[in-house]
Enzyme design. Structure first.
Site, mmCIF file in Angstrom:
data_model
loop_
_atom_site.group_PDB
_atom_site.id
_atom_site.type_symbol
_atom_site.label_atom_id
_atom_site.label_comp_id
_atom_site.label_asym_id
_atom_site.label_seq_id
_atom_site.Cartn_x
_atom_site.Cartn_y
_atom_site.Cartn_z
ATOM 1 N N VAL A 1 0.794 -1.118 0.143
ATOM 2 C CA VAL A 1 0.222 -0.095 0.191
ATOM 3 C C VAL A 1 0.957 1.368 0.125
ATOM 4 O O VAL A 1 0.618 2.207 -0.646
ATOM 5 C CB VAL A 1 -0.939 0.152 1.118
ATOM 6 C CG1 VAL A 1 -1.807 1.349 1.219
ATOM 7 C CG2 VAL A 1 -2.037 -1.233 1.036
ATOM 8 N N LYS B 1 -5.274 -1.322 11.122
ATOM 9 C CA LYS B 1 -6.424 -1.847 11.818
ATOM 10 C C LYS B 1 -6.304 -2.277 13.385
ATOM 11 O O LYS B 1 -6.873 -2.099 14.161
ATOM 12 C CB LYS B 1 -7.151 -2.834 10.908
ATOM 13 C CG LYS B 1 -6.522 -3.803 10.699
ATOM 14 C CD LYS B 1 -7.514 -5.104 9.808
ATOM 15 C CE LYS B 1 -6.282 -5.909 9.070
ATOM 16 N NZ LYS B 1 -5.324 -5.391 8.052
ATOM 17 N N GLU C 1 -9.676 5.888 7.001
ATOM 18 C CA GLU C 1 -10.442 5.104 6.279
ATOM 19 C C GLU C 1 -10.133 3.998 5.400
ATOM 20 O O GLU C 1 -10.634 2.771 5.158
ATOM 21 C CB GLU C 1 -10.681 6.117 4.992
ATOM 22 C CG GLU C 1 -11.645 5.689 3.777
ATOM 23 C CD GLU C 1 -13.335 5.576 4.311
ATOM 24 O OE1 GLU C 1 -13.907 4.394 4.716
ATOM 25 O OE2 GLU C 1 -13.932 6.728 4.701
ATOM 26 N N VAL D 1 -10.471 -0.170 7.191
ATOM 27 C CA VAL D 1 -11.425 -1.183 7.252
ATOM 28 C C VAL D 1 -12.156 -1.111 5.670
ATOM 29 O O VAL D 1 -12.255 -0.088 5.029
ATOM 30 C CB VAL D 1 -12.736 -0.822 7.987
ATOM 31 C CG1 VAL D 1 -13.848 -1.630 7.772
ATOM 32 C CG2 VAL D 1 -12.335 -0.458 9.574
ATOM 33 N N ILE E 1 -13.199 0.697 -0.150
ATOM 34 C CA ILE E 1 -14.726 0.911 0.059
ATOM 35 C C ILE E 1 -14.822 2.353 1.137
ATOM 36 O O ILE E 1 -14.064 2.330 2.278
ATOM 37 C CB ILE E 1 -15.556 -0.255 0.646
ATOM 38 C CG1 ILE E 1 -15.118 -1.076 -0.393
ATOM 39 C CG2 ILE E 1 -16.944 0.256 0.773
ATOM 40 C CD1 ILE E 1 -15.865 -2.408 0.288
ATOM 41 N N GLY F 1 -2.376 -14.992 -4.377
ATOM 42 C CA GLY F 1 -1.832 -14.182 -3.456
ATOM 43 C C GLY F 1 -2.984 -13.400 -2.676
ATOM 44 O O GLY F 1 -2.649 -12.208 -2.110
ATOM 45 N N ASP G 1 -8.442 -10.711 12.020
ATOM 46 C CA ASP G 1 -8.565 -9.333 11.196
ATOM 47 C C ASP G 1 -9.973 -9.015 10.948
ATOM 48 O O ASP G 1 -10.238 -7.631 11.402
ATOM 49 C CB ASP G 1 -8.305 -9.881 9.490
ATOM 50 C CG ASP G 1 -8.168 -8.750 8.769
ATOM 51 O OD1 ASP G 1 -7.417 -7.764 8.554
ATOM 52 O OD2 ASP G 1 -9.164 -8.431 8.101
ATOM 53 N N LYS H 1 -11.769 -5.229 12.443
ATOM 54 C CA LYS H 1 -12.530 -4.174 11.723
ATOM 55 C C LYS H 1 -13.976 -4.171 12.643
ATOM 56 O O LYS H 1 -14.360 -2.991 12.579
ATOM 57 C CB LYS H 1 -12.564 -4.719 10.395
ATOM 58 C CG LYS H 1 -11.162 -4.726 9.664
ATOM 59 C CD LYS H 1 -11.356 -5.342 8.326
ATOM 60 C CE LYS H 1 -9.914 -5.546 7.593
ATOM 61 N NZ LYS H 1 -9.891 -6.304 6.398
#
Length: 436
Positions: free
Chosen positions: A17, A106, A130, A133, A137, A188, A202, A206
């Site tokens: 990211v 998170k 943002e 989570v 989206i 992946g 995970d 969230k």
């Protein structure tokens, strides 16, 4: 010619990211300048290893191992390192230095959110998240801003792309959990160690973030009931399909009235559940995510899209960055988190839900009567029952759907069934969610 002020941005982390965030900042700097009304300058990227290979080619001169110095020279800090430490210490340092922070972490927010928000509020800084989570989206800003005047009653979310890919593949191809996980790893979607995903960790992080935001209440991740998908079988998925359901790993956050106290509380939980195929969440395929929000005034709303991916999640990070940078131009303090409600977080046994229970039983007279007695004894009403007997077998398979009842009563019923001499095995227990 317009003279723009410069806003200095420091980036912590250049993984899948982070590297895409850096690339997009550099490639779209002129366009972002016009949108914001100020020039965004990426002043550095803190990494552990300057020479490591990355998903995007980044200017070598921007890379540094001195995160502390980078923070002190930044107006906005973007934290995309992941994990708790040193991310927590660095984010607190950034806030203390007067910088605003954008994070996609998170785990950090689920475990230390109140501490970080309190620190930001104390100095008037903005902490935006943002990307923490559901990837690309937009769900955090709609809950925090667009629906701030409404009352959120319930959230049903598919917030982990890996488990959704696995369960969707089991549903569409008949694959086993092991085979579907192997495919997810090859493509992946799953890490070498998939525990955080398939174990529900995970999704639980969230759920804690969503519940805290939606209900203006601090919901620690330890208070989130968590079950993963490791016990889901191909037979369960096939049985669900025949009954008109699909199995999804759901993060569920809802307001409840506690029957024992008569007071309002909240529930946050994660588990695999049966979702009717008529429900919008049933149509979420592959590694996509979706969050279904039920609000008092707005009614049902669904947010759908890519829940992961470097460039997709980078979009959410840059959205936060632009919003914060505009505030630098306009002026004023950051938006504080609201946890004024301080509602109690209820244990899983206090919620009401429905079960679908599959039993292997002796195929002989009186069995149904004994099973019905167990349900009645625990105050659980049977909505439907389906019985099948394989030719030549001395056992029957019962699929029993219950009416809504207390989770504690349903759990006691299952325990009693497992101990009954007429029940050979409790083959499957799944909750039913999202009835429409």
């Amino acid at each position: 010619m317009i003279e723009y002020r410069t806003i200095r941005v420091g980036l912590l982390g250049a993984g899948s990211v982070g590297s895409q965030v850096a690339r997009l900042l550099l490639e779209h700097s002129e366009e972002l300048t016009h949108r914001i009304g100020a020039r965004i300058e990426l002043v550095g990227i803190a990494v552990r290893d300057i020479e490591a290979r990355r998903d995007a080619e980044l200017p070598h001169e921007l890379l540094t191992t001195d995160a502390d110095a980078l923070i002190l020279g930044s107006d906005i800090v973007i934290e995309l390192m992941g994990g708790i430490e040193p991310a927590r210490t660095l984010v607190l340092s950034a806030i203390a230095s007067g910088a605003d922070v954008v994070t996609g972490n998170k785990a950090l927010l689920a475990n230390h959110g109140p501490e970080l928000f309190a620190a930001a509020e104390q100095v008037g800084a903005q902490l935006s998240y943002e990307a923490a989570v559901a990837g690309a989206i937009p769900i955090i800003r709609p809950l925090r801003d667009s629906l701030a005047g409404d009352r959120i009653e319930r959230i049903l979310g598919i917030v982990n792309g890996t488990t959704n890919f696995i369960l969707d593949r089991m549903d569409t191809t008949g694959a086993s959990l092991e085979d579907a996980l192997a495919t997810a790893t090859e493509l992946g979607y799953a890490e070498a160690d998939p525990t955080a995903d398939i174990g529900g960790y995970d999704a639980a992080q969230k759920a804690a973030i969503l519940a805290s935001l939606a209900f203006h209440t601090s919901v620690p991740v330890d208070a989130v009931h968590r079950e993963g998908i490791t016990g889901v079988t191909a037979d369960q998925v096939e049985s669900a399909k025949r009954a008109g359901f699909v199995v999804k790993l759901l993060a569920i956050c809802e307001r409840l009235i506690d029957d024992e106290t008569g007071q309002e509380g909240v529930s946050a939980r994660v588990y695999p559940a049966l979702v009717p195929r008529s429900h919008p969440l049933a149509a979420v395929h592959g590694a996509n995510n979706a969050v279904f929000v039920e609000a008092s005034a707005a009614g049902p709303l669904m947010f759908y899209g890519a829940g992961a991916g470097g460039v997709q999640t980078a979009s959410a990070v840059l959205g936060d960055l632009v919003a914060i940078a505009r505030r630098h131009v306009i002026g004023g303090p950051g938006t504080a988190e609201s946890i004024h409600a301080s509602l109690p977080v209820l244990e899983i046994g206090r919620i009401s839900t429905r079960y679908a229970i599959t039993l292997e039983v002796a195929d002989e007279p009186g069995v149904l009567e004994q099973i019905a007695h167990i349900f009645a004894e625990h105050g659980v009403s049977v909505e439907q029952l389906q019985q099948t007997v394989a030719e030549g077998s001395e056992r029957a398979t019962l699929v029993i759907g219950t009416h809504e009842a207390k989770e504690s009563a349903l759990a006691e019923t299952v325990a009693a069934l497992a101990g009954s001499p007429v029940v050979a095995s409790v083959a499957s227990v799944l909750r039913v969610e999202g009835a429409v």
